[in-house]
Motif scaffolding. Structure first.
Motif, PDB file in Angstrom:
ATOM      1  N   LEU A  92     -59.046 -55.859  29.170  1.00 48.01           N
ATOM      2  CA  LEU A  92     -60.210 -55.964  30.057  1.00 48.01           C
ATOM      3  C   LEU A  92     -61.495 -55.498  29.382  1.00 48.01           C
ATOM      4  O   LEU A  92     -62.562 -55.561  29.980  1.00 48.01           O
ATOM      5  CB  LEU A  92     -59.964 -55.147  31.337  1.00 48.01           C
ATOM      6  N   GLY A  93     -61.373 -54.995  28.149  1.00 48.24           N
ATOM      7  CA  GLY A  93     -62.551 -54.527  27.418  1.00 48.24           C
ATOM      8  C   GLY A  93     -62.992 -53.133  27.817  1.00 48.24           C
ATOM      9  O   GLY A  93     -64.152 -52.765  27.624  1.00 48.24           O
ATOM     10  N   ILE A  94     -62.068 -52.351  28.349  1.00 43.97           N
ATOM     11  CA  ILE A  94     -62.376 -50.997  28.810  1.00 43.97           C
ATOM     12  C   ILE A  94     -61.669 -50.003  27.910  1.00 43.97           C
ATOM     13  O   ILE A  94     -60.457 -50.092  27.716  1.00 43.97           O
ATOM     14  CB  ILE A  94     -61.947 -50.795  30.277  1.00 43.97           C
ATOM     15  N   GLU A  95     -62.419 -49.061  27.357  1.00 40.84           N
ATOM     16  CA  GLU A  95     -61.849 -48.043  26.496  1.00 40.84           C
ATOM     17  C   GLU A  95     -61.224 -46.933  27.328  1.00 40.84           C
ATOM     18  O   GLU A  95     -61.820 -46.461  28.301  1.00 40.84           O
ATOM     19  CB  GLU A  95     -62.947 -47.463  25.612  1.00 40.84           C
ATOM     20  N   MET A  96     -60.032 -46.499  26.935  1.00 46.70           N
ATOM     21  CA  MET A  96     -59.329 -45.436  27.628  1.00 46.70           C
ATOM     22  C   MET A  96     -59.509 -44.107  26.882  1.00 46.70           C
ATOM     23  O   MET A  96     -59.469 -44.102  25.657  1.00 46.70           O
ATOM     24  CB  MET A  96     -57.823 -45.729  27.711  1.00 46.70           C
TER      25      MET A  96
END
Length: 100
Positions: A92-96
């Motif tokens: 989703l292009g979200i950094e964790m």
């Protein structure tokens, strides 16, 4: 990879079963999301997995579990859940964050 010993355990906890089912559904979720061009499918799946794991984590002992097989299974469930969440968020292009 969850080995055969882990898979052959008789699960006594439906929360464990639910999370394992969700983890095994992940490849199909990715495929459905791609086929339908809908990242929301992945986002909704990740939300459900995180919600299920949170309930599991709050109610079920992991490190304090005395039975070694159950403790190891729960550690593997935790590891797989973290990896699926990280993988899905990356899609989703979200950094964790590394830790929460």
């Amino acid at each position: 990879d969850i080995d055969n010993t882990t898979l052959n355990l008789s699960f006594t906890n439906k929360k464990e079963k639910r999370i394992i089912r969700l983890i095994f559904d992940y490849p199909q979720i990715i495929e459905n999301s791609a086929n339908q061009l809908s990242p929301a499918i992945i986002a909704n799946f990740l939300y459900e997995l995180a919600k299920e794991y949170n309930g599991f984590y709050q109610e079920i002992p992991i490190l304090k579990e005395k039975d070694e097989a159950s403790r190891n299974l729960r550690l593997k469930i935790s590891w797989f859940t973290a990896n699926v969440l990280k993988s899905g968020m990356k899609l989703l292009g979200i950094e964790m964050p590394e830790r929460m």
